[in-house]
Design a protein around this motif. Structure first.
Motif, PDB file in Angstrom:
ATOM      1  N   ILE A   1      67.363   9.605  33.447  1.00  0.00           N
ATOM      2  CA  ILE A   1      68.431   9.170  34.356  1.00  0.00           C
ATOM      3  C   ILE A   1      67.928   8.070  35.296  1.00  0.00           C
ATOM      4  O   ILE A   1      68.620   7.070  35.535  1.00  0.00           O
ATOM      5  N   ALA A   2      66.700   8.255  35.807  1.00  0.00           N
ATOM      6  CA  ALA A   2      66.130   7.240  36.700  1.00  0.00           C
ATOM      7  C   ALA A   2      65.973   5.910  35.968  1.00  0.00           C
ATOM      8  O   ALA A   2      66.254   4.839  36.523  1.00  0.00           O
ATOM      9  N   SER A   3      65.546   5.959  34.707  1.00  0.00           N
ATOM     10  CA  SER A   3      65.376   4.730  33.933  1.00  0.00           C
ATOM     11  C   SER A   3      66.712   4.019  33.728  1.00  0.00           C
ATOM     12  O   SER A   3      66.790   2.783  33.811  1.00  0.00           O
ATOM     13  N   ALA A   4      67.775   4.783  33.452  1.00  0.00           N
ATOM     14  CA  ALA A   4      69.093   4.180  33.270  1.00  0.00           C
ATOM     15  C   ALA A   4      69.540   3.440  34.527  1.00  0.00           C
ATOM     16  O   ALA A   4      70.049   2.312  34.463  1.00  0.00           O
ATOM     17  N   VAL A   5      69.329   4.054  35.679  1.00  0.00           N
ATOM     18  CA  VAL A   5      69.699   3.419  36.947  1.00  0.00           C
ATOM     19  C   VAL A   5      68.859   2.169  37.200  1.00  0.00           C
ATOM     20  O   VAL A   5      69.377   1.118  37.610  1.00  0.00           O
TER      21      VAL A   5
ATOM     22  N   ILE B   1      61.397  -4.059  35.693  1.00  0.00           N
ATOM     23  CA  ILE B   1      60.878  -3.934  34.333  1.00  0.00           C
ATOM     24  C   ILE B   1      59.696  -2.972  34.308  1.00  0.00           C
ATOM     25  O   ILE B   1      59.600  -2.091  33.444  1.00  0.00           O
ATOM     26  N   ALA B   2      58.782  -3.145  35.262  1.00  0.00           N
ATOM     27  CA  ALA B   2      57.611  -2.261  35.335  1.00  0.00           C
ATOM     28  C   ALA B   2      58.043  -0.817  35.558  1.00  0.00           C
ATOM     29  O   ALA B   2      57.501   0.116  34.943  1.00  0.00           O
ATOM     30  N   ALA B   3      59.050  -0.621  36.424  1.00  0.00           N
ATOM     31  CA  ALA B   3      59.513   0.733  36.737  1.00  0.00           C
ATOM     32  C   ALA B   3      60.121   1.407  35.518  1.00  0.00           C
ATOM     33  O   ALA B   3      59.776   2.550  35.184  1.00  0.00           O
ATOM     34  N   TYR B   4      61.037   0.714  34.818  1.00  0.00           N
ATOM     35  CA  TYR B   4      61.652   1.386  33.668  1.00  0.00           C
ATOM     36  C   TYR B   4      60.672   1.540  32.509  1.00  0.00           C
ATOM     37  O   TYR B   4      60.802   2.461  31.691  1.00  0.00           O
TER      38      TYR B   4
ATOM     39  N   LEU C   1      69.213   7.571  26.361  1.00  0.00           N
ATOM     40  CA  LEU C   1      68.991   6.528  27.373  1.00  0.00           C
ATOM     41  C   LEU C   1      69.972   5.380  27.180  1.00  0.00           C
ATOM     42  O   LEU C   1      70.547   4.862  28.149  1.00  0.00           O
ATOM     43  N   SER C   2      70.189   4.998  25.929  1.00  0.00           N
ATOM     44  CA  SER C   2      71.106   3.899  25.642  1.00  0.00           C
ATOM     45  C   SER C   2      72.534   4.257  26.041  1.00  0.00           C
ATOM     46  O   SER C   2      73.268   3.407  26.573  1.00  0.00           O
ATOM     47  N   ILE C   3      72.929   5.501  25.808  1.00  0.00           N
ATOM     48  CA  ILE C   3      74.287   5.919  26.177  1.00  0.00           C
ATOM     49  C   ILE C   3      74.483   5.791  27.683  1.00  0.00           C
ATOM     50  O   ILE C   3      75.476   5.209  28.154  1.00  0.00           O
ATOM     51  N   LEU C   4      73.552   6.320  28.460  1.00  0.00           N
ATOM     52  CA  LEU C   4      73.684   6.265  29.914  1.00  0.00           C
ATOM     53  C   LEU C   4      73.595   4.837  30.437  1.00  0.00           C
ATOM     54  O   LEU C   4      74.415   4.401  31.253  1.00  0.00           O
TER      55      LEU C   4
END
Length: 281
Positions: free
Chosen positions: A63-67, A155-158, A179-182
């Motif tokens: 979820i964090a990566s999607a945001v 970029i580094a974060a995700y 991940l792609s859906i979110l």
């Protein structure tokens, strides 16, 4: 890095360069991004029955990566509005592997030998220095530099979130699809909000560009997420940014861009880093 991961990441770098070339070729970039996300969302929904559901431990990271991915897109669009693509893109992509390596070694207890550190440094500096290929004048706008570096931080974060999340998920494939859906849903919502006051008609050409870019981006991201489950995240992050070399080649062949000594030196630094990464033990 296992040889199969090395090859897959290089292929992903090619895919990354291709979808950015699609994006560069169309002036309606927000609509391209929206169409990309729609194509990726549809593909992910179709693939859902064929992948494992990610383990519970991976969901906070997913979820964090999607945001964070949405934040990256918004910063990148803002950066492109304040600066030229040839300055923004190398800055954003070159900063990321240096940050990933630094955070991994400092906070995640990742050990990198000296050749690996040198390879990451050469690739990061080689990619970043491409922002100087047309001179330093374009870097005098602090807003562009700030948004480009901010994009690199996203970029580094995700990258870190995806590497850790895919490992915790138990399946890189299930993690990628969810991940792609979110991410796609959030990006579609964000772009729609930005276009709320503008009546936009997406041309057939833009839709085709968006679909092609979406597929290239999708499979490139999938390859990277899988590679980070079998190889050190900092090495995968750095090798992915060799996409800039393929982007330069596409620029020369397709867009008739010129090759000067600055650009040649940047590409040479990047390729030297790749060679050190490949042949060091």
């Amino acid at each position: 890095m296992p040889v199969e991961a090395f090859g897959v990441v290089l292929l992903a770098a090619v895919m990354h360069a291709i979808w950015n070339a699609f994006l560069k070729a169309d002036g309606d970039r927000l609509s391209v991004v929206k169409t990309m996300s729609q194509a990726q969302l549809l593909l992910s929904v179709v693939l859902l029955p064929f992948v494992s559901f990610p383990a519970a431990a991976s969901w906070p990271l997913l979820i964090a990566s999607a945001v964070v991915n949405v934040g990256y897109m918004l910063f990148l669009v803002k950066a492109y509005r304040t600066g030229d693509l040839s300055h923004v893109y190398p800055l954003a992509r070159g900063v990321a592997p240096l940050l990933v390596a630094g955070v991994s070694m400092a906070l995640l207890d990742v050990h990198l030998d000296v050749p690996s550190q040198l390879a990451i440094l050469l690739i990061g500096l080689g990619v970043t220095s491409l922002s100087l290929a047309r001179g330093a004048d374009g870097l005098r706008d602090w807003r562009m530099v700030a948004f480009a570096i901010g994009s690199g931080c996203f970029i580094a974060a995700y990258t870190l979130l995806d590497g850790l999340g895919a490992r915790a998920a138990g399946s890189a494939h299930g993690y990628m699809v969810w991940l792609s859906i979110l991410t796609s849903a959030l990006i579609i919502a964000a772009v729609s909000w930005f276009q709320r006051d503008v009546r936009t008609t997406i041309s057939r050409r833009t839709r085709l560009v968006g679909m092609g870019a979406g597929l290239a981006s999708y499979f490139g991201a999938w390859a990277i997420i899988w590679a980070m489950t079998v190889a050190p995240i900092p090495l995968v992050s750095a090798l992915r940014e060799t996409s800039i070399v393929f982007a330069v080649i596409i620029g020369l062949v397709v867009f008739n861009e010129s090759m000067n000594l600055r650009r040649l030196a940047s590409v040479a630094s990047t390729l030297l880093g790749v060679a050190i990464m490949k042949f060091s033990r």
